[in-house]
Design a protein around this motif. Structure first.
Motif, PDB file in Angstrom:
ATOM      1  N   ASP A  31       0.835  -1.200   0.000  1.00  0.00           N
ATOM      2  CA  ASP A  31       0.000   0.000   0.000  1.00  0.00           C
ATOM      3  C   ASP A  31       0.868   1.247   0.000  1.00  0.00           C
ATOM      4  OD1 ASP A  31      -2.505  -1.406   0.296  1.00  0.00           O
ATOM      5  OD2 ASP A  31      -1.817  -1.881   2.315  1.00  0.00           O
ATOM      6  N   HIS A  32       0.486   2.198  -0.830  1.00  0.00           N
ATOM      7  CA  HIS A  32       1.177   3.482  -0.849  1.00  0.00           C
ATOM      8  C   HIS A  32       0.537   4.347   0.240  1.00  0.00           C
ATOM      9  CE1 HIS A  32       3.547   2.826  -4.546  1.00  0.00           C
ATOM     10  NE2 HIS A  32       2.552   2.003  -4.835  1.00  0.00           N
ATOM     11  N   GLU A  33       1.000   4.123   1.449  1.00  0.00           N
ATOM     12  CA  GLU A  33       0.380   4.736   2.616  1.00  0.00           C
ATOM     13  C   GLU A  33       1.460   5.468   3.402  1.00  0.00           C
ATOM     14  OE1 GLU A  33      -2.969   3.243   5.814  1.00  0.00           O
ATOM     15  OE2 GLU A  33      -1.430   1.860   5.163  1.00  0.00           O
ATOM     16  N   PHE A  34       1.146   6.704   3.801  1.00  0.00           N
ATOM     17  CA  PHE A  34       2.144   7.544   4.443  1.00  0.00           C
ATOM     18  C   PHE A  34       1.574   8.219   5.676  1.00  0.00           C
ATOM     19  CE2 PHE A  34       3.087   7.249  -0.022  1.00  0.00           C
ATOM     20  CZ  PHE A  34       4.450   7.052  -0.078  1.00  0.00           C
ATOM     21  N   PHE A  35       2.464   8.538   6.610  1.00  0.00           N
ATOM     22  CA  PHE A  35       2.101   9.364   7.760  1.00  0.00           C
ATOM     23  C   PHE A  35       2.478  10.811   7.463  1.00  0.00           C
ATOM     24  CE2 PHE A  35       2.832   5.240   9.916  1.00  0.00           C
ATOM     25  CZ  PHE A  35       1.622   5.121  10.574  1.00  0.00           C
ATOM     26  N   LEU A  36       1.678  11.739   7.957  1.00  0.00           N
ATOM     27  CA  LEU A  36       1.992  13.162   7.908  1.00  0.00           C
ATOM     28  C   LEU A  36       2.132  13.643   9.347  1.00  0.00           C
ATOM     29  CD1 LEU A  36      -0.672  14.332   5.290  1.00  0.00           C
ATOM     30  CD2 LEU A  36       1.710  13.677   4.864  1.00  0.00           C
ATOM     31  N   LEU A  37       3.228  14.310   9.644  1.00  0.00           N
ATOM     32  CA  LEU A  37       3.495  14.811  10.990  1.00  0.00           C
ATOM     33  C   LEU A  37       3.818  16.296  10.876  1.00  0.00           C
ATOM     34  CD1 LEU A  37       4.147  14.316  14.032  1.00  0.00           C
ATOM     35  CD2 LEU A  37       6.474  13.700  13.305  1.00  0.00           C
ATOM     36  N   SER A  38       3.124  17.128  11.624  1.00  0.00           N
ATOM     37  CA  SER A  38       3.335  18.569  11.452  1.00  0.00           C
ATOM     38  C   SER A  38       3.189  19.329  12.754  1.00  0.00           C
ATOM     39  CB  SER A  38       2.360  19.132  10.411  1.00  0.00           C
ATOM     40  OG  SER A  38       1.031  18.835  10.765  1.00  0.00           O
ATOM     41  N   SER A  39       3.878  20.477  12.808  1.00  0.00           N
ATOM     42  CA  SER A  39       3.804  21.375  13.959  1.00  0.00           C
ATOM     43  C   SER A  39       2.690  22.387  13.765  1.00  0.00           C
ATOM     44  CB  SER A  39       5.127  22.135  14.128  1.00  0.00           C
ATOM     45  OG  SER A  39       6.209  21.265  14.246  1.00  0.00           O
ATOM     46  N   ARG A  40       2.374  23.081  14.833  1.00  0.00           N
ATOM     47  CA  ARG A  40       1.372  24.135  14.803  1.00  0.00           C
ATOM     48  C   ARG A  40       1.724  25.191  13.749  1.00  0.00           C
ATOM     49  NH1 ARG A  40       0.689  28.498  19.700  1.00  0.00           N
ATOM     50  NH2 ARG A  40      -1.362  29.309  19.147  1.00  0.00           N
ATOM     51  N   HIS A  41       0.731  25.591  12.958  1.00  0.00           N
ATOM     52  CA  HIS A  41       0.826  26.638  11.938  1.00  0.00           C
ATOM     53  C   HIS A  41       1.728  26.269  10.755  1.00  0.00           C
ATOM     54  CE1 HIS A  41      -0.435  29.954  15.029  1.00  0.00           C
ATOM     55  NE2 HIS A  41      -1.447  29.186  14.629  1.00  0.00           N
ATOM     56  N   SER A  42       2.061  24.981  10.606  1.00  0.00           N
ATOM     57  CA  SER A  42       2.793  24.572   9.405  1.00  0.00           C
ATOM     58  C   SER A  42       1.819  24.503   8.242  1.00  0.00           C
ATOM     59  CB  SER A  42       3.459  23.215   9.619  1.00  0.00           C
ATOM     60  OG  SER A  42       2.474  22.212   9.826  1.00  0.00           O
ATOM     61  N   ILE A  43       2.330  24.675   7.034  1.00  0.00           N
ATOM     62  CA  ILE A  43       1.487  24.624   5.841  1.00  0.00           C
ATOM     63  C   ILE A  43       2.178  23.809   4.756  1.00  0.00           C
ATOM     64  CG2 ILE A  43       0.345  26.840   6.282  1.00  0.00           C
ATOM     65  CD1 ILE A  43       2.244  28.144   4.318  1.00  0.00           C
ATOM     66  N   SER A  44       1.392  23.370   3.799  1.00  0.00           N
ATOM     67  CA  SER A  44       1.906  22.658   2.626  1.00  0.00           C
ATOM     68  C   SER A  44       1.347  23.319   1.378  1.00  0.00           C
ATOM     69  CB  SER A  44       1.481  21.182   2.630  1.00  0.00           C
ATOM     70  OG  SER A  44       1.957  20.514   3.766  1.00  0.00           O
ATOM     71  N   PRO A  45       2.141  23.416   0.308  1.00  0.00           N
ATOM     72  CA  PRO A  45       1.610  23.951  -0.956  1.00  0.00           C
ATOM     73  C   PRO A  45       0.518  23.036  -1.498  1.00  0.00           C
ATOM     74  CG  PRO A  45       4.013  23.907  -0.971  1.00  0.00           C
ATOM     75  CD  PRO A  45       3.572  23.106   0.215  1.00  0.00           C
ATOM     76  N   LEU A  46      -0.358  23.591  -2.308  1.00  0.00           N
ATOM     77  CA  LEU A  46      -1.432  22.817  -2.913  1.00  0.00           C
ATOM     78  C   LEU A  46      -0.867  21.829  -3.924  1.00  0.00           C
ATOM     79  CD1 LEU A  46      -4.582  22.781  -2.938  1.00  0.00           C
ATOM     80  CD2 LEU A  46      -4.424  24.147  -5.000  1.00  0.00           C
ATOM     81  N   HIS A  47      -1.450  20.629  -3.962  1.00  0.00           N
ATOM     82  CA  HIS A  47      -0.998  19.626  -4.921  1.00  0.00           C
ATOM     83  C   HIS A  47      -2.092  18.580  -5.073  1.00  0.00           C
ATOM     84  CE1 HIS A  47      -0.086  17.858  -1.033  1.00  0.00           C
ATOM     85  NE2 HIS A  47      -0.109  16.671  -1.613  1.00  0.00           N
ATOM     86  N   VAL A  48      -1.879  17.646  -5.995  1.00  0.00           N
ATOM     87  CA  VAL A  48      -2.811  16.536  -6.180  1.00  0.00           C
ATOM     88  C   VAL A  48      -2.025  15.232  -6.133  1.00  0.00           C
ATOM     89  CG1 VAL A  48      -2.662  16.635  -8.708  1.00  0.00           C
ATOM     90  CG2 VAL A  48      -4.641  15.583  -7.631  1.00  0.00           C
ATOM     91  N   ASP A  49      -2.589  14.238  -5.443  1.00  0.00           N
ATOM     92  CA  ASP A  49      -1.945  12.927  -5.335  1.00  0.00           C
ATOM     93  C   ASP A  49      -2.629  11.924  -6.249  1.00  0.00           C
ATOM     94  OD1 ASP A  49      -0.057  13.583  -3.370  1.00  0.00           O
ATOM     95  OD2 ASP A  49      -1.530  13.357  -1.780  1.00  0.00           O
ATOM     96  N   THR A  50      -1.850  11.113  -6.940  1.00  0.00           N
ATOM     97  CA  THR A  50      -2.360   9.986  -7.734  1.00  0.00           C
ATOM     98  C   THR A  50      -3.516  10.415  -8.639  1.00  0.00           C
ATOM     99  OG1 THR A  50      -1.951   8.750  -5.692  1.00  0.00           O
ATOM    100  CG2 THR A  50      -2.817   7.506  -7.538  1.00  0.00           C
ATOM    101  N   ALA A  51      -3.360  11.586  -9.260  1.00  0.00           N
ATOM    102  CA  ALA A  51      -4.399  12.110 -10.159  1.00  0.00           C
ATOM    103  C   ALA A  51      -5.759  12.181  -9.461  1.00  0.00           C
ATOM    104  CB  ALA A  51      -4.495  11.256 -11.422  1.00  0.00           C
TER     105      ALA A  51
END
Length: 255
Positions: free
Chosen positions: A180-200
């Motif tokens: 499985d293409h499965e991932f964890f996301l771990l982030s601190s307060r007020h962190s951000i990520s740019p917009l994107h699309v996964d696996t179409a």
């Protein structure tokens, strides 16, 4: 059962950007732009509360995000650490020494941090630590892909048909095919990520484990939206003329 009408999709307030980095300012400007385009009405999202509803939706095309609040009450995440400290401890047991840390909110930088440094980072008071995002942490602990997703995953179905024998002669090959293409996301307060699309946009899901993570999604998922996301990412907010939906994912929620 009817959804709880008192459940507000998001209570998040975006903080003011104080970065002097030009690229970071561009990301924040985009984020504030799409936040202003968000609509809080229930028409922005499809809520589900049962297996039957979710299975039915995944068997046909859908154009709105699907949300199942408290999904993990029915499908507990057994074997998955429920706190950041336990999660980092589990990664250490697996022999993982470093994680890549991204800071899109202040500096637009990325670096590798040792696990001990990350433990210290999250042990500090939230207001004193930088907004770091640890992305693409491959799930080597225990697969928790929802059964509903497995049943309609076209890539998985195609791999099954090509696998041939599942006997002892090819166990490693079979395991790799079905991984499985499965991932964890771990982030601190007020962190951000740019917009994107996964696996179409095909069967991408998120389950909340700890804390709160806010997601912005186009109100209508269409082939045109996928193409814009894939080509331009977070550079053209005007292209999403249908507006956005903003959802806070809490522990146990499935999006």
């Amino acid at each position: 059962m009817q959804p709880d009408t008192t459940d507000i999709l998001s209570r998040t307030i975006i903080p003011t950007n104080t970065s002097t980095n030009e690229k970071v300012q561009e990301i924040w400007t985009f984020l504030h732009s799409i936040d202003a385009m968000c609509q809080a009405d229930e028409a922005s999202i499809t809520r589900v509360m049962s297996d039957e509803q979710l299975n039915s939706l995944l068997l046909r095309d859908f154009e709105k995000p699907i949300l199942w609040r408290n999904f993990a009450e029915r499908y507990p995440l057994h074997g998955i650490p429920s706190s950041i400290s336990d999660f980092l401890r589990e990664l250490g047991k697996l022999g993982i020494e470093k994680l890549e840390a991204h800071n899109y909110a202040e500096e637009d930088t990325n670096d590798e941090l040792y696990l001990d440094e990350i433990v210290q980072h999250f042990a500090a008071p939230p207001e004193t630590r930088p907004p770091l995002n640890f992305l693409d942490i491959r799930n080597l602990i225990l697969s928790r892909v929802p059964v509903h997703v497995n049943q309609v995953d076209l890539l998985r179905l195609a791999q099954r048909r090509k696998a041939g024998s599942a006997g002892k002669g090819r166990p490693l090959k079979v395991l790799r095919d079905y991984a499985d293409h499965e991932f964890f996301l771990l982030s601190s307060r007020h962190s951000i990520s740019p917009l994107h699309v996964d696996t179409a946009g095909q069967l991408t899901y998120i389950v909340g484990i700890s804390g709160c993570k806010t997601w912005y999604l186009p109100r209508r998922f269409t082939a045109a939206k996928y193409e814009i996301l894939a080509k331009f990412g977070s550079s053209t907010p005007e292209a999403y003329y249908d507006g956005w939906v903003k959802v806070d994912i809490m522990p146990g929620d499935l999006l």
